[in-house]
Scaffold this motif. Structure first.
Motif, PDB file in Angstrom:
ATOM      1  N   HIS A   1      14.155 -16.578  -3.112  1.00  0.00           N
ATOM      2  CA  HIS A   1      12.850 -15.929  -3.048  1.00  0.00           C
ATOM      3  C   HIS A   1      12.003 -16.203  -4.281  1.00  0.00           C
TER       4      HIS A   1
ATOM      5  N   HIS B   1      13.779  -9.658  -7.503  1.00  0.00           N
ATOM      6  CA  HIS B   1      14.820  -8.850  -6.873  1.00  0.00           C
ATOM      7  C   HIS B   1      16.181  -9.519  -7.025  1.00  0.00           C
TER       8      HIS B   1
ATOM      9  N   ASP C   1       4.239  -9.342   4.873  1.00  0.00           N
ATOM     10  CA  ASP C   1       3.198  -8.661   4.114  1.00  0.00           C
ATOM     11  C   ASP C   1       2.506  -9.625   3.143  1.00  0.00           C
TER      12      ASP C   1
ATOM     13  N   ALA D   1       5.708 -11.407   1.825  1.00  0.00           N
ATOM     14  CA  ALA D   1       6.933 -10.637   1.622  1.00  0.00           C
ATOM     15  C   ALA D   1       7.495 -10.318   3.001  1.00  0.00           C
TER      16      ALA D   1
ATOM     17  N   LEU E   1      10.322  -9.031   5.885  1.00  0.00           N
ATOM     18  CA  LEU E   1      11.344  -8.013   6.130  1.00  0.00           C
ATOM     19  C   LEU E   1      11.914  -8.251   7.509  1.00  0.00           C
TER      20      LEU E   1
ATOM     21  N   CYS F   1      15.935  -8.793   3.500  1.00  0.00           N
ATOM     22  CA  CYS F   1      14.904  -9.771   3.151  1.00  0.00           C
ATOM     23  C   CYS F   1      15.098 -11.097   3.873  1.00  0.00           C
TER      24      CYS F   1
ATOM     25  N   HIS G   1       8.092   0.187   0.825  1.00  0.00           N
ATOM     26  CA  HIS G   1       6.763  -0.156   0.327  1.00  0.00           C
ATOM     27  C   HIS G   1       5.854  -0.652   1.437  1.00  0.00           C
ATOM     28  N   GLY G   2       6.437  -1.408   2.368  1.00  0.00           N
ATOM     29  CA  GLY G   2       5.646  -1.928   3.472  1.00  0.00           C
ATOM     30  C   GLY G   2       5.341  -0.901   4.542  1.00  0.00           C
TER      31      GLY G   2
ATOM     32  N   GLU H   1      13.850  -2.164  -0.775  1.00  0.00           N
ATOM     33  CA  GLU H   1      12.626  -1.452  -1.148  1.00  0.00           C
ATOM     34  C   GLU H   1      11.422  -1.880  -0.334  1.00  0.00           C
ATOM     35  N   ASN H   2      11.395  -3.152   0.033  1.00  0.00           N
ATOM     36  CA  ASN H   2      10.276  -3.666   0.819  1.00  0.00           C
ATOM     37  C   ASN H   2      10.055  -2.856   2.093  1.00  0.00           C
TER      38      ASN H   2
ATOM     39  N   GLN I   1       3.121  -7.027  -2.970  1.00  0.00           N
ATOM     40  CA  GLN I   1       2.833  -6.975  -1.539  1.00  0.00           C
ATOM     41  C   GLN I   1       1.743  -5.965  -1.229  1.00  0.00           C
TER      42      GLN I   1
ATOM     43  N   GLU J   1      11.540  -3.967  -9.895  1.00  0.00           N
ATOM     44  CA  GLU J   1      10.878  -3.199  -8.855  1.00  0.00           C
ATOM     45  C   GLU J   1       9.370  -3.416  -8.938  1.00  0.00           C
TER      46      GLU J   1
END
Length: 300
Positions: free
Chosen positions: A206, A200, A167, A270, A272, A149, A104-105, A100-101, A247, A229
């Motif tokens: 994490h 997550h 992020d 965060a 990626l 991640c 979202h990022g 998802e990051n 983030q 989420e």
């Protein structure tokens, strides 16, 4: 197996109805052309032309064979063009795994937008998977690119990776929360607050790293709720059920009733990573990988 060159010779003679003119069109002499046509007829076991001293013309079978040959050569030309476009990475398909990051990022949408601008014919299939599943997909060659991640293990014989996002975190507050009126938030302001954390189901430490970063910054989060989420966490914040650290890439997805504040002193990021197989068989994969790396370099 039919010789495409002989088929091209056959079409030229059939269309010209004259070996001499066909030879000029093909830039060869008449004798080799006549020999190639005779060899084709022998290979097929079929008389393609009626011959006389004045002219050469197709037999009934020859006319049928001509129509099919023209269609075949057209398809072969298209196939060759397709192969060249695939070789340049202009067409084909990409299978991309992501967490998802990546959405979202903004990394994945931006990468796909850049790809679509230059290669509109590429078909993309997206798979939302845990990082471990994505890395396995790369090994099995069911995925071309993975957005995960954590990077592949150091010294991995099959996979490589590069970080493409780091992020910062921002604080999400209910709009009626007293901290909304504080101009410069300090770590002491977050001590004792009821936190909603995003946990997550990923490999790695994490969650522990996040809590450790909070402690290093000067506060220990009082965790009251956990969400799988970040958008769920923001919804809970909007309902007044606590505060959350999310983030920065989620800034534009905060629902009404949420106030976002930056915390320059909070060090957690965060991350990626993009990962791929060391053996790159298709130019399109390399093209998209370079697009992601360029976007990452621009964002720094």
């Amino acid at each position: 197996m039919l010789d495409i060159r002989q088929l091209q010779y056959f079409v030229a003679v059939a269309e010209e109805e004259h070996v001499g003119r066909a030879a000029e069109r093909l830039h060869i002499s008449q004798s080799p052309l006549s020999r190639q046509i005779a060899q084709l007829e022998e290979k097929l076991g079929l008389t393609l032309f009626e011959r006389s001293q004045q002219r050469i013309r197709l037999t009934r079978d020859g006319r049928t064979f001509l129509a099919e040959t023209q269609a075949f050569l057209t398809h072969a030309s298209r196939l060759e063009g397709l192969a060249r476009r695939l070789g340049r990475g202009d067409e084909g398909g990409l299978c991309i795994g992501y967490i998802e990051n990546a959405m979202h990022g903004g990394v994945l949408p931006a990468g796909l937008r850049a790809l679509r601008a230059t290669r509109p014919n590429v078909h993309v299939a997206l798979y939302s998977l845990h990082s471990s599943e994505q890395l396995e997909g790369l090994r099995q060659r069911s995925l071309d690119i993975a957005l995960v991640c954590d990077p592949p293990p150091a010294g991995d014989p099959d996979l490589e990776g590069a970080q493409i996002l780091s992020d910062p975190m921002i604080l999400a507050l209910p709009e009626a929360h007293p901290l909304c009126a504080v101009k410069q938030l300090k770590p002491d302001d977050l001590a004792g607050q009821e936190f909603i954390v995003v946990r997550h189901q990923e490999t790695g430490d994490h969650h522990h790293n996040f809590v450790a970063a909070c402690v290093r910054s000067g506060f220990t989060p009082n965790i009251k709720m956990e969400a799988s989420e970040p958008t769920t966490a923001l919804g809970l914040v909007a309902a007044g059920l606590g505060v959350a650290l999310v983030q920065q890439g989620l800034r534009h997805q905060a629902p009404p009733g949420v106030v976002l504040r930056e915390l320059p002193w909070f060090s957690y990021r965060a991350a990626l990573w993009a990962a791929w197989h060391r053996v790159n068989l298709r130019p399109l994969v390399a093209t998209f990988r370079e697009t992601l790396l360029e976007l990452a370099a621009t964002a720094r």
